[in-house]
Design an enzyme around this catalytic site. Structure first.
Site, mmCIF file in Angstrom:
data_model
loop_
_atom_site.group_PDB
_atom_site.id
_atom_site.type_symbol
_atom_site.label_atom_id
_atom_site.label_comp_id
_atom_site.label_asym_id
_atom_site.label_seq_id
_atom_site.Cartn_x
_atom_site.Cartn_y
_atom_site.Cartn_z
ATOM 1 N N ASP A 57 0.337 6.905 -3.780
ATOM 2 C CA ASP A 57 -0.716 6.546 -4.731
ATOM 3 C C ASP A 57 -0.925 7.615 -5.797
ATOM 4 O OD1 ASP A 57 -1.201 4.138 -3.544
ATOM 5 O OD2 ASP A 57 -3.015 4.751 -2.503
ATOM 6 N N HIS A 110 0.853 -1.177 0.000
ATOM 7 C CA HIS A 110 0.000 0.000 0.000
ATOM 8 C C HIS A 110 0.894 1.234 0.000
ATOM 9 C CE1 HIS A 110 -4.024 -1.615 0.253
ATOM 10 N NE2 HIS A 110 -3.652 -2.454 1.212
#
Length: 287
Positions: free
Chosen positions: A161, A131
């Site tokens: 991200d 992540h």
């Protein structure tokens, strides 16, 4: 399939196919849609992975079960006339489904095939789960954020991200579209979040190479070490963001605060910073 009003913008007329996912891939598609591209999201049966209001502005949706040959054939039919395809699946998944870059380029040599992964398409970590917090941890970004002597503070998922992922994917897609205008040929844009995030650290790495950045938190220009570049709590429990690096801006702040300038000391006197932090904390806490 839902029809939406025709958009105008620099990418008007560009057709984008987005394989449904979460996070950086859909946000990249959102940015392209905001620039006028016609984005079609291929959703899985059972509904979207995230609420459509988050990253579906201006997009269209089509549900296809890509485990079925007829659905794959339908997707490839769309790809024949598409300009861009975006996928953020695990490495090798689209190849196994029969919609990998080789198959798609055989049908449409002008296609820009955009890929989003955490660790890259190949290498020992390519199939490892991860992540945002993992990617920015490995690049040193996470280590630089937070209070000294305490655990680092995750900066939401903005840096990995969306910064190292979405922005670099969109940058690559736009560059590939420009190149296609010259050559007439498509390309593969392979964006790995860990690579993009490491690129975002170039400024810090450069300063470290010049001896102007320390790995210790709260010891540098932009990480809260300096009294004139940090946040202070106010009387109502909120915070004031102070950023006056340049001497004229620092002087403007000091002119407006009830602080004895002689007692405060020089702006860049490191030996006085602890005292200056306290003085500014006391002042901002009064309002």
């Amino acid at each position: 399939m839902t029809d939406l009003p025709t958009q105008n913008g620099p990418l008007s007329g560009i057709k984008v196919v987005e394989l449904a996912g979460i996070g950086p891939g859909p946000y990249a598609g959102q940015l392209l849609a905001d620039m006028g591209a016609d984005v079609i999201v291929i959703d899985r049966p059972g509904g979207a992975l995230v609420p459509k209001a988050i990253d579906a502005r201006g997009k269209k949706s089509m549900v296809l079960d890509l485990k079925k040959p007829e659905a794959v054939a339908a997707l490839l039919k769309i790809v024949e006339t598409a300009d861009v395809l975006i996928e953020g699946l695990r490495p090798g998944v689209t190849e196994r489904m029969g919609v990998g870059p080789d198959v798609c380029h055989a049908m449409n040599p002008r296609l820009i095939y955009g890929r989003m992964t955490g660790w890259g398409q190949t290498g020992p970590w390519s199939h490892m789960a991860g992540h945002d917090i993992n990617y920015i941890g490995m690049t040193g970004v996470l280590n630089a954020i937070g209070k000294d002597g305490q655990p680092p503070v995750p900066p939401l998922n903005m840096i990995g991200d969306f910064g190292g992922g979405s922005m670099f994917l969109v940058n690559g897609i736009l560059a590939a579209l420009v190149e296609r205008g010259r050559t007439g040929e498509g390309n593969i844009v392979d964006a790995a979040i860990v690579d993009g995030t490491n690129s975002l650290m170039s400024f810090v790495h450069g300063m470290a190479g010049l001896g102007q950045w320390r790995t210790k938190r709260e010891a540098n220009l932009l990480d809260g070490a300096m009294p004139f570049y940090r946040c202070y709590m106010t009387a109502d429990g909120k915070f004031m963001a102070v950023g006056c690096i340049e001497p004229q801006f620092f002087a403007a702040m000091m002119d407006r605060l009830p602080i004895d300038k002689d007692a405060y000391g020089g702006q860049h006197d490191r030996t006085a910073w602890a005292k200056q932090h306290e003085m500014l904390e006391d002042v901002f806490a009064t309002k």
